[in-house]
Design an enzyme around this catalytic site. Structure first.
Site, PDB file in Angstrom:
ATOM      1  CG  HIS A 138      -2.011  -0.951   1.197  1.00  0.00           C
ATOM      2  ND1 HIS A 138      -3.223  -0.700   1.779  1.00  0.00           N
ATOM      3  CD2 HIS A 138      -2.114  -2.188   0.644  1.00  0.00           C
ATOM      4  CE1 HIS A 138      -4.031  -1.726   1.590  1.00  0.00           C
ATOM      5  NE2 HIS A 138      -3.378  -2.651   0.907  1.00  0.00           N
ATOM      6  CB  CYS A 196      -2.648   2.079   5.790  1.00  0.00           C
ATOM      7  SG  CYS A 196      -2.068   1.126   4.357  1.00  0.00           S
ATOM      8  CD  GLU A 237      -2.248   4.499   2.947  1.00  0.00           C
ATOM      9  OE1 GLU A 237      -3.430   4.812   3.154  1.00  0.00           O
ATOM     10  OE2 GLU A 237      -1.910   3.613   2.126  1.00  0.00           O
ATOM     11  CB  CYS A 278      -7.088  -0.145   4.552  1.00  0.00           C
ATOM     12  SG  CYS A 278      -5.349  -0.676   4.696  1.00  0.00           S
TER      13      CYS A 278
END
Length: 168
Positions: A56, A89, A58, A86
């Site tokens: 991801h 993260c 992040e 999410c």
């Protein structure tokens, strides 16, 4: 012409990362981490490219920022992300002790910065991040909307192509 605020300036940098993800065929999510007025971590979504759920935007930006800072604690850092984090993260952001999280748009299906859960400001944890929502929201959500609209068209065309090949 309107002068950009500091939050808008860094969200533009996050949008640039999201556009990099889109060029890779990834869902366009981008992130930058800022310390003392400088970007020290950048990341874009690369889950399909790297074939891992951990890729991801992040997570990538946090890893890079931690390397620059020489520490896992990012207490005086601000994270700018085009889409609400999410659960994975948001948890990593709290673990990193991030000062602020600035989000472009909400995520109705997986948002854990206040939409489905509020991991970022949960008082049960030993750290909470200050949250700012809606920075360049139209631009951030528009990028995602356009991506998924194009993806649905591509998927439909690919399905028709497969059906045509099977019919011959």
């Amino acid at each position: 012409m309107k002068k950009l605020t500091e939050d808008e300036k860094y969200m533009k940098a996050a949008l640039s990362q999201a556009k990099r993800a889109m060029k890779l065929g990834e869902v366009p999510i981008g992130c930058v981490i800022v310390y003392d007025g400088k970007i020290i971590g950048r990341g874009c979504n690369k889950r399909n490219t790297k074939k891992t759920t951990l890729a991801h935007a992040e997570i990538s930006a946090i890893a890079k920022a931690s390397k620059v800072m020489g520490d896992w604690r990012l207490e005086d850092c601000d994270l700018y992300v085009t889409l609400e984090p999410c659960q994975m993260c948001a948890g990593a952001i709290i673990q990193a002790r991030m000062r602020r999280v600035i989000m472009g748009c909400k995520s109705p299906k997986s948002g854990c910065g206040g939409t489905l859960l509020d991991i970022l400001q949960n008082p049960s944890f030993n750290h909470q991040a200050e949250v700012t929502e809606g920075v360049l929201e139209a631009e951030c959500s528009g990028l995602l909307t356009d991506f998924f609209k194009d993806l649905r068209v591509r998927n439909k065309l690919e399905k028709q192509e497969r059906q045509n090949k099977q019919g011959k």
